[in-house]
Write an enzyme that holds these catalytic residues in place. Structure first.
Site, mmCIF file in Angstrom:
data_model
loop_
_atom_site.group_PDB
_atom_site.id
_atom_site.type_symbol
_atom_site.label_atom_id
_atom_site.label_comp_id
_atom_site.label_asym_id
_atom_site.label_seq_id
_atom_site.Cartn_x
_atom_site.Cartn_y
_atom_site.Cartn_z
ATOM 1 N N ALA A 137 78.401 37.375 17.950
ATOM 2 C CA ALA A 137 79.283 38.452 17.478
ATOM 3 C C ALA A 137 78.554 39.265 16.421
ATOM 4 O O ALA A 137 77.577 38.809 15.832
ATOM 5 C CB ALA A 137 80.546 37.836 16.895
ATOM 6 N N GLY A 138 79.021 40.493 16.185
ATOM 7 C CA GLY A 138 78.378 41.328 15.178
ATOM 8 C C GLY A 138 78.955 42.726 15.191
ATOM 9 O O GLY A 138 80.127 42.918 15.530
ATOM 10 N N GLY B 107 73.693 48.024 20.998
ATOM 11 C CA GLY B 107 73.209 49.405 21.023
ATOM 12 C C GLY B 107 71.922 49.465 21.808
ATOM 13 O O GLY B 107 71.681 48.646 22.694
ATOM 14 N N CYS C 278 69.364 51.011 26.469
ATOM 15 C CA CYS C 278 69.646 50.483 27.812
ATOM 16 C C CYS C 278 71.089 50.049 28.002
ATOM 17 O O CYS C 278 71.792 50.606 28.847
ATOM 18 C CB CYS C 278 68.710 49.326 28.111
ATOM 19 S SG CYS C 278 67.030 49.875 28.304
ATOM 20 N N ASP D 109 51.763 60.789 31.445
ATOM 21 C CA ASP D 109 53.048 61.181 30.860
ATOM 22 C C ASP D 109 53.018 62.693 30.690
ATOM 23 O O ASP D 109 51.945 63.261 30.447
ATOM 24 C CB ASP D 109 53.206 60.509 29.478
ATOM 25 C CG ASP D 109 54.647 60.511 29.002
ATOM 26 O OD1 ASP D 109 55.274 59.436 29.007
ATOM 27 O OD2 ASP D 109 55.157 61.594 28.630
HETATM 28 C C1 UDX Z 1 68.175 45.358 27.487
HETATM 29 C C2 UDX Z 1 68.179 44.154 28.442
HETATM 30 O O1 UDX Z 1 68.416 42.957 27.712
HETATM 31 C C3 UDX Z 1 66.876 44.072 29.197
HETATM 32 O O2 UDX Z 1 66.886 42.988 30.103
HETATM 33 C C4 UDX Z 1 66.752 45.396 29.932
HETATM 34 O O3 UDX Z 1 65.788 45.456 30.846
HETATM 35 C C5 UDX Z 1 66.674 46.525 28.936
HETATM 36 O O4 UDX Z 1 67.871 46.535 28.221
HETATM 37 P P1 UDX Z 1 67.161 45.909 25.093
HETATM 38 O O5 UDX Z 1 67.675 47.301 25.248
HETATM 39 O O6 UDX Z 1 65.789 45.719 24.568
HETATM 40 O O7 UDX Z 1 67.182 45.133 26.488
HETATM 41 O O8 UDX Z 1 68.192 45.183 24.115
HETATM 42 P P2 UDX Z 1 68.935 43.785 24.132
HETATM 43 O O9 UDX Z 1 68.063 42.687 23.698
HETATM 44 O O10 UDX Z 1 69.602 43.635 25.440
HETATM 45 O O11 UDX Z 1 70.033 44.020 22.996
HETATM 46 C C6 UDX Z 1 71.001 45.057 23.123
HETATM 47 C C7 UDX Z 1 71.941 45.075 21.952
HETATM 48 O O12 UDX Z 1 72.842 43.990 21.978
HETATM 49 C C8 UDX Z 1 71.288 45.032 20.569
HETATM 50 O O13 UDX Z 1 71.892 46.046 19.767
HETATM 51 C C9 UDX Z 1 71.612 43.654 20.055
HETATM 52 O O14 UDX Z 1 71.660 43.595 18.655
HETATM 53 C C10 UDX Z 1 72.971 43.428 20.684
HETATM 54 N N1 UDX Z 1 73.323 42.003 20.852
HETATM 55 C C11 UDX Z 1 72.551 41.197 21.605
HETATM 56 C C12 UDX Z 1 74.485 41.503 20.275
HETATM 57 O O15 UDX Z 1 75.234 42.225 19.588
HETATM 58 N N2 UDX Z 1 74.813 40.201 20.499
HETATM 59 C C13 UDX Z 1 74.043 39.364 21.242
HETATM 60 O O16 UDX Z 1 74.427 38.214 21.400
HETATM 61 C C14 UDX Z 1 72.862 39.888 21.824
#
Ligand code: UDX
Length: 450
Positions: free
Chosen positions: A271-272, A276, A279, A30
């Site tokens: 829902a929520g 965020g 990704c 890195d």
């Molecule tokens: C995401 C993808 O899921 C993963 O496959 C990819 O490779 C990287 O990006 P990540 O960033 O870890 O993973 O978060 P993720 O689990 O996708 O959740 C993203 C956001 O969605 C969170 O803020 C979570 O709280 C929100 N979320 C998730 C909801 O609001 N409702 C849901 O039903 C699921």
């Protein structure tokens, strides 16, 4: 196999650690020398469940090393995974300058043929540019580089599990040798033949991962299309939630029943206060830009983005309705991370909600089981509580912004007694309205009848 991993962030560390765990010899580099020092000292710069034991074991067994010298790392591996960041530019496009820098390092430092694998999330056609950069920068060496795409589907909080027990492994290749090499790298995962750290030595049963071989362009598109679909799904759930609120229905019941149709699916359908993290929002934006540049009107994705932006405002309105005046009220906030089981606060809806509360003049005290250190570093002026109970102490409202499991199991009698007003605003539908009312709380959540 000897493998180099360039970039020791979330993706690079999980990839490097897990590749070593399944038997490869991995060297990870890195350009942040402090990060490498931390890793060499046996500590992890991030919180990711299970990763500490994966990394510690692989290091003890001599299969995982870290170096601040990228040239050394490039020289060591037969295959090189690029896991550097591709953050959003101000216009929403992905910033690919780190990939370009890595291409230059590989092309100039390699002393033998390499398979160069993009794991970082990149827009479609980046593979072609990478191939071109490797040839241009490496034109004096006469070495040939093969490029492949192997998108990651690692969710923070369950990344080790996702790596070792994926649903699918997607490899975008243009030649058989690259496919064979990648298959060899992933063979232990494909056949589930490795010491399983995620399940204490014994792998859970269940279907083996699917091995999906595509072109490089398709593999790149798969990653963006997957994350954008997930974003759409959440925004859809949030719109159904708004409608449920107006019509007196319960969004949890509705989404559960809708998701029971296997064509739709229950997961990722809650829902929520919105999605965020580093990704989903960035991939969605990059996908919108990619579509625009390609002359495709993918405006439904913009709509999903807009809906997501509106979630904080929507929840703030609920808080205002419950509190009447927000100014100068003490509010405890549970959660800072963008989701549970991570210390990551990047693009966290919890942080956006806290900012909105603070700008309305509220006195916020926030608590998170893992993300306090990062939050303190980025927001030193915010007030932090020692525990969930401390956040609730004397507060006129307790807001749930991240659905950590431990917030589900608080001593609610103790919480109620310590609050100035027993009011809970649950932005993640973590708790049961019935139970909270039985405990004597005024309780509001998302898309469920008050
Ligand atoms: C995401 C993808 O899921 C993963 O496959 C990819 O490779 C990287 O990006 P990540 O960033 O870890 O993973 O978060 P993720 O689990 O996708 O959740 C993203 C956001 O969605 C969170 O803020 C979570 O709280 C929100 N979320 C998730 C909801 O609001 N409702 C849901 O039903 C699921």
């Amino acid at each position: 196999m000897k493998i180099s991993v360039i970039g020791a962030g979330y993706v690079g560390l999980v990839t490097g650690g897990c590749l070593a765990a399944i038997g490869h010899e991995v060297i990870c580099t890195d350009n942040d020398a402090a990060k490498i020092k931390t890793l060499e000292a046996g500590r992890l710069p991030i919180y990711e469940p299970g990763l500490d034991s994966v990394v510690a074991t692989a290091r003890k067994e001599g299969r995982l090393t870290f170096t601040a010298n990228p040239a050394g790392a490039v020289a060591a591996g037969d295959a090189i995974f690029i896991c550097v960041g591709t953050p959003p530019l101000p216009n929403g496009d992905a910033d690919l300058s780190a990939i370009d820098r890595v291409a230059r390092t590989i092309a100039t430092e390699a002393r033998s043929t390499k398979l160069v694998i993009e794991k970082s999330t990149v827009p479609a056609q980046t593979g072609q540019e990478l191939q071109r950069a490797l040839s241009v920068y490496g034109r004096k060496s006469n070495l040939s580089f093969r490029v492949a795409s192997n998108p990651e589907f690692l969710r923070e909080g369950t990344a080790v599990e996702d790596f070792l027990h994926p649903d699918r492994i997607v490899v975008g290749v243009e030649d058989e040798a690259s496919e064979r090499q990648l298959h060899e790298i992933y063979r232990p995962v494909l056949e589930r033949k490795f010491h399983c750290f995620a399940h204490g030595g014994k792998c859970a049963d269940g279907p083996l991962p699917e091995w999906l071989v595509t072109t490089i362009n398709s593999a790149e598109l798969i990653k963006h299309a997957s994350n954008s679909f997930l974003a759409l799904k959440i925004s859809y759930a949030n719109m159904v939630s708004d409608l449920a609120e107006r019509l007196g229905a319960n969004v949890d019941e509705v989404l559960h029943a809708v998701g029971t149709d296997p064509r739709i699916g229950k997961s990722f359908f809650r829902a929520g206060i919105g999605f965020g993290g580093f990704c989903l929002p960035k991939d969605l934006q990059a996908f919108v830009h990619l579509a625009e540049r390609s002359g495709v009107d993918f405006s439904m994705l913009k709509e999903a983005e807009e809906i997501n932006h509106g979630r904080i405002h929507h929840f703030m309105e609920k808080i205002k309705r419950a509190l009447w005046v927000v100014k100068e009220k003490q509010i405890g906030v549970l959660g800072l991370a963008f989701k549970p089981n991570t210390d990551d606060i990047r693009f966290s809806p919890a942080i956006d909600l806290i900012s909105a509360l603070v700008s309305e003049g509220a006195h916020v005290r926030a608590y998170d089981p893992e993300a306090m250190e990062r939050a303190r570093a980025s927001f030193p002026h915010l007030k932090y509580a020692e525990s969930a109970y401390d956040a609730a102490d004397n507060a006129e409202a307790l807001v749930i912004a991240t659905e950590w499991d431990q917030f589900r199991h608080l001593d609610w009698d103790r919480v109620r007694e310590s609050m100035a007003r027993p009011l809970i605003l649950d932005g993640r539908n973590l708790l049961s309205a019935r139970e909270m009312k039985a405990y004597g709380f005024e309780y509001y959540s998302v898309g469920r009848p008050d």
